[in-house]
Design an enzyme around this catalytic site. Sequence first.
Site, PDB file in Angstrom:
ATOM      1  N   CYS A 116       0.810  -1.231   0.000  1.00 49.28           N
ATOM      2  CA  CYS A 116       0.000   0.000   0.000  1.00 49.28           C
ATOM      3  C   CYS A 116       0.838   1.273   0.000  1.00 49.28           C
ATOM      4  CB  CYS A 116      -0.964   0.004   1.183  1.00 49.28           C
ATOM      5  SG  CYS A 116      -2.287  -1.189   0.960  1.00 49.28           S
ATOM      6  N   HIS A 256      -3.339   7.516   2.740  1.00 52.55           N
ATOM      7  CA  HIS A 256      -3.769   6.233   2.173  1.00 52.55           C
ATOM      8  C   HIS A 256      -5.155   5.873   2.717  1.00 52.55           C
ATOM      9  CE1 HIS A 256      -3.826   2.217   0.741  1.00 52.55           C
ATOM     10  NE2 HIS A 256      -3.702   1.664   1.930  1.00 52.55           N
ATOM     11  N   ASN A 286     -10.221   0.603  -0.353  1.00 50.36           N
ATOM     12  CA  ASN A 286      -8.759   0.641  -0.407  1.00 50.36           C
ATOM     13  C   ASN A 286      -8.290   0.130  -1.774  1.00 50.36           C
ATOM     14  OD1 ASN A 286      -6.028   0.274  -0.131  1.00 50.36           O
ATOM     15  ND2 ASN A 286      -6.131  -0.958   1.731  1.00 50.36           N
TER      16      ASN A 286
END
Length: 331
Positions: A116, A256, A286
Amino acid sequence: MTNISAAITAVGGYVPEFILTNQILETMVDTNDDWITSRTGIKERRILKGDNKGTSFMAIQAAKDLIQKNNLDPKTIDLVVVATATPDMKAASTSAYTASEIGATNAFAFDVDAACSSFLFGMSIVARYIETGIYKKVLLIGADKNSSMINYEDRATCIIFGDGAGAVLFEPNQEGLGMQDEYLRSDGAGREFLRGTHGGSSNAITEKSLKEKNHFIYQDGKTVFKNAVFNMADAAVKILDRNNLDNDQVDWLVAHQANKRIIDATANRINLDPKKVMMNIEKYGNTTSGTLPLLLSDYESKLKKGDNLIFAAFGGGFNWGSIYLKWAYTS
Ligand code: UT7
């Protein structure tokens, strides 16, 4: 050191058409809209459907969006970097195909994977290319087809992840705008808590591993959550302290999008007005490497030249960090 800094001068984005809502997930696993919304902030996510469509499909669309909006001649692009944890294939780099498909015929290309944090770490890499003065136009794309590694019978992962892509162009700046500072870290002790064990080089996919669904992603959500809250906030605080920035001087937090509670905790830790926190997790979930550039794409019209942006990310590995960037244009 040169006096050239790496500035973002254009952005683009793409999300697939199919919308996987919380209501649809209720019919697939033992979950409900209230739980997902209150625990994560997510209402829906996009899923890329269609045979033979991989991450590059979305990377190409995001890059084309940037190219068309800015009338950019793709032949002037020097380098294409695709940040992704879900490359199209083994060995054949997703970026090389992406570069060719968008007409960046004078560019070289490579992929970056830091789960990520791939896009955040990618920003650090491409900034160095620009700062040398050798490369003038570098395209950084963050794209992930997370649906390719999710077990849609596992409610701990399938509610969070979605597919999507964003692209940014980096160019040299001599007005002091663009990348200012970065704090990036990794800790391999974290790899037990978020991983797909089979299908990589350590464990081949076998009949047994397929049955046990070990080619899909597993996460110990609670441990990842705790580490994300601590480390993302800690990295953002370090960046603010090091640059003598107080919360009034921060215009935007670009964090994020894994869980709204993680983003809120980071914003609280630096005492930031919620209006300054970019958020689109409710629409996309996500998207791994897609989250940061998709935020920029969604918020581009609100950004002004000189704005102070604090980026922050945390992900598998563990990999995390924060970047301070001055926005270079008003659109
Ligand atoms: O991008 C970086 C990678 N990922 C992340 O950053 C994600 C980090 N982790 C998280 O976002 C959260 O840990 C999750 C959203 C995955 C889970 O939220 P949580 O608040 O940590 O839930 P939990 O796993 O502690 O579970 C709490 C309860 C449990 O029930 P009991 O034992 O209290 O009765 C779970 O069984 O909620 C239950 N639960 C669910 N209920 C409905 C767990 N998942 C679900 C679900 N729907 N999807």
